[in-house]
Write an enzyme that holds these catalytic residues in place. Structure first.
Site, PDB file in Angstrom:
ATOM      1  CB  SER A 142      29.166  41.210  51.128  1.00 46.53           C
ATOM      2  OG  SER A 142      29.844  40.775  52.283  1.00 46.53           O
ATOM      3  CE1 TYR A 155      32.756  45.463  50.954  1.00 44.33           C
ATOM      4  CE2 TYR A 155      31.835  44.038  52.636  1.00 44.33           C
ATOM      5  CZ  TYR A 155      32.334  44.213  51.366  1.00 44.33           C
ATOM      6  OH  TYR A 155      32.417  43.146  50.499  1.00 44.33           O
TER       7      TYR A 155
HETATM    8  P1  NAD Z   1      39.365  42.666  44.391  1.00 46.22           P
HETATM    9  O1  NAD Z   1      39.913  43.872  45.028  1.00 46.22           O
HETATM   10  O2  NAD Z   1      40.249  41.508  44.091  1.00 46.22           O
HETATM   11  O3  NAD Z   1      38.645  43.075  43.020  1.00 46.22           O
HETATM   12  C1  NAD Z   1      37.811  44.200  42.953  1.00 46.22           C
HETATM   13  C2  NAD Z   1      37.690  44.603  41.513  1.00 46.22           C
HETATM   14  O4  NAD Z   1      36.853  45.754  41.432  1.00 46.22           O
HETATM   15  C3  NAD Z   1      39.040  44.987  40.902  1.00 46.22           C
HETATM   16  O5  NAD Z   1      39.063  44.510  39.568  1.00 46.22           O
HETATM   17  C4  NAD Z   1      38.983  46.522  40.925  1.00 46.22           C
HETATM   18  O6  NAD Z   1      39.774  47.100  39.924  1.00 46.22           O
HETATM   19  C5  NAD Z   1      37.511  46.744  40.659  1.00 46.22           C
HETATM   20  N1  NAD Z   1      37.029  48.068  41.055  1.00 46.22           N
HETATM   21  C6  NAD Z   1      37.039  48.627  42.288  1.00 46.22           C
HETATM   22  N2  NAD Z   1      36.521  49.859  42.232  1.00 46.22           N
HETATM   23  C7  NAD Z   1      36.174  50.085  40.953  1.00 46.22           C
HETATM   24  C8  NAD Z   1      35.593  51.172  40.269  1.00 46.22           C
HETATM   25  N3  NAD Z   1      35.255  52.303  40.894  1.00 46.22           N
HETATM   26  N4  NAD Z   1      35.375  51.060  38.923  1.00 46.22           N
HETATM   27  C9  NAD Z   1      35.700  49.922  38.263  1.00 46.22           C
HETATM   28  N5  NAD Z   1      36.256  48.867  38.856  1.00 46.22           N
HETATM   29  C10 NAD Z   1      36.487  48.947  40.179  1.00 46.22           C
HETATM   30  O7  NAD Z   1      38.133  42.217  45.281  1.00 46.22           O
HETATM   31  P2  NAD Z   1      37.190  40.909  45.293  1.00 46.22           P
HETATM   32  O8  NAD Z   1      37.376  40.286  46.600  1.00 46.22           O
HETATM   33  O9  NAD Z   1      37.326  40.136  44.046  1.00 46.22           O
HETATM   34  O10 NAD Z   1      35.778  41.654  45.322  1.00 46.22           O
HETATM   35  C11 NAD Z   1      34.814  41.588  44.270  1.00 46.22           C
HETATM   36  C12 NAD Z   1      33.448  41.868  44.850  1.00 46.22           C
HETATM   37  O11 NAD Z   1      33.137  40.852  45.809  1.00 46.22           O
HETATM   38  C13 NAD Z   1      33.344  43.200  45.598  1.00 46.22           C
HETATM   39  O12 NAD Z   1      32.087  43.794  45.329  1.00 46.22           O
HETATM   40  C14 NAD Z   1      33.423  42.780  47.061  1.00 46.22           C
HETATM   41  O13 NAD Z   1      32.807  43.698  47.910  1.00 46.22           O
HETATM   42  C15 NAD Z   1      32.711  41.457  47.010  1.00 46.22           C
HETATM   43  N6  NAD Z   1      33.023  40.577  48.152  1.00 46.22           N
HETATM   44  C16 NAD Z   1      34.288  40.127  48.376  1.00 46.22           C
HETATM   45  C17 NAD Z   1      34.536  39.312  49.482  1.00 46.22           C
HETATM   46  C18 NAD Z   1      35.889  38.776  49.804  1.00 46.22           C
HETATM   47  O14 NAD Z   1      36.071  38.193  50.899  1.00 46.22           O
HETATM   48  N7  NAD Z   1      36.874  38.887  48.931  1.00 46.22           N
HETATM   49  C19 NAD Z   1      33.477  38.965  50.338  1.00 46.22           C
HETATM   50  C20 NAD Z   1      32.211  39.444  50.068  1.00 46.22           C
HETATM   51  C21 NAD Z   1      31.986  40.249  48.968  1.00 46.22           C
END
Ligand code: NAD
Length: 259
Positions: A142, A155
């Site tokens: 991130s 985070y």
């Molecule tokens: P999301 O909540 O839509 O998806 C997260 C996924 O991770 C889901 O499929 C969930 O089931 C899975 N997950 C969570 N904990 C888990 C565990 N312990 N074991 C197995 N699966 C698990 O979120 P997203 O926005 O798609 O996030 C995906 C990645 O991108 C994350 O690492 C998040 O930190 C990162 N990210 C997201 C953003 C944003 O703005 N959405 C920004 C920067 C980074």
């Protein structure tokens, strides 16, 4: 050019992970996704299969080392040695630091950072990535892995950890031709983004719409990135053209972060 391989995408049932699975599958790779909730996984797998993506869905909590061992063994049994690992699973989490519980701190660190170590270690030890050639490890960190995010100390700490892990392991595996990179999204419109806006609306005693406006104002492009834009960077890192990119942390963030 694309060398077709088996890609393991953690947290592939939603958001960025689902888009990554879709892009890699469309590029011809065989994809294994995992998540904790079997029902949500099956729904995502069906959606991907309907788009022509060959996908295997396995239930696993990547913050649990034993479940990670089982996950990698099952993935290899189903689709052969893993050539691409995308450590995507993660959660948001924060609040005023003086009020954070041990449980929240531990769960954010376990889910976002420990999991990246557990899955990478297992894929290196028993997942076959050393044997397939041109292995690729891509960690979804991130921009919070490079700059502090207000009211999100756990985070930010976890994502800084992912960036540090990536840079160290990238150097370690370079002699084997395995590249290890972090992709650093800024604000991406996913179910997590909705939860994050709800959290800030609560903390700031305002509406989610106001939070959205405030966040968009910080982004030079003036908008959230899409999951597909993040997946596009991930896909690029799997190509032969990206073979000399390793130990890097690359932003996909509309200009939000610029280092
Ligand atoms: P999301 O909540 O839509 O998806 C997260 C996924 O991770 C889901 O499929 C969930 O089931 C899975 N997950 C969570 N904990 C888990 C565990 N312990 N074991 C197995 N699966 C698990 O979120 P997203 O926005 O798609 O996030 C995906 C990645 O991108 C994350 O690492 C998040 O930190 C990162 N990210 C997201 C953003 C944003 O703005 N959405 C920004 C920067 C980074």
């Amino acid at each position: 050019m694309t060398v077709v391989r088996h890609a393991l995408v953690t947290g592939g049932s939603s958001g960025i992970g689902k888009s990554v699975a879709q892009r890699l599958g469309t590029a011809g790779h065989t994809v294994t996704i995992c998540g904790r909730d079997g029902e949500r996984l099956r729904t995502a797998a069906k959606e991907l299969a309907d788009q022509g993506v060959p996908v295997t869905a396995l239930t696993a909590d990547v913050s649990d080392p034993q479940q990670v061992r089982d996950l990698v063994a099952q993935a290899v049994a189903a689709n052969g040695p893993i050539g691409i690992l995308v450590n995507n699973a993660g959660r948001s989490g924060g609040g005023k630091t003086s009020e954070l519980t041990d449980e929240l701190w531990r769960d954010v660190l376990r889910t976002n950072l420990d999991s990246v170590f557990y899955v990478t270690r297992e894929v290196l030890a028993r997942g076959g990535i050393r044997e397939v050639g041109q292995g690729r490890v891509i960690n979804i960190a991130s921009t919070a892995g490079k700059q502090g995010v207000l009211l999100a100390a756990p985070y930010s700490a976890s994502k800084h950890g992912v960036v540090g892990f990536t840079k160290a392991v990238g150097k370690e595996l370079a002699p084997e031709g395995i590249t290890v990179n972090a992709v650093c999204p800024g604000y991406v419109e996913t179910p997590m983004a909705v939860r994050v806006r709800q959290g800030y609306a609560h903390a700031w005693e305002t509406t989610e719409a106001e939070v959205l406006t405030a966040f968009e104002a910080k982004i030079p492009l003036g908008r959230y990135s899409t999951p597909d834009e993040v997946a596009s960077m991930v896909e690029y890192l799997t190509t032969e053209g990206a073979a000399s990119i390793t130990a890097q942390a690359l932003n996909v963030c509309g200009g939000l972060g610029n280092f």
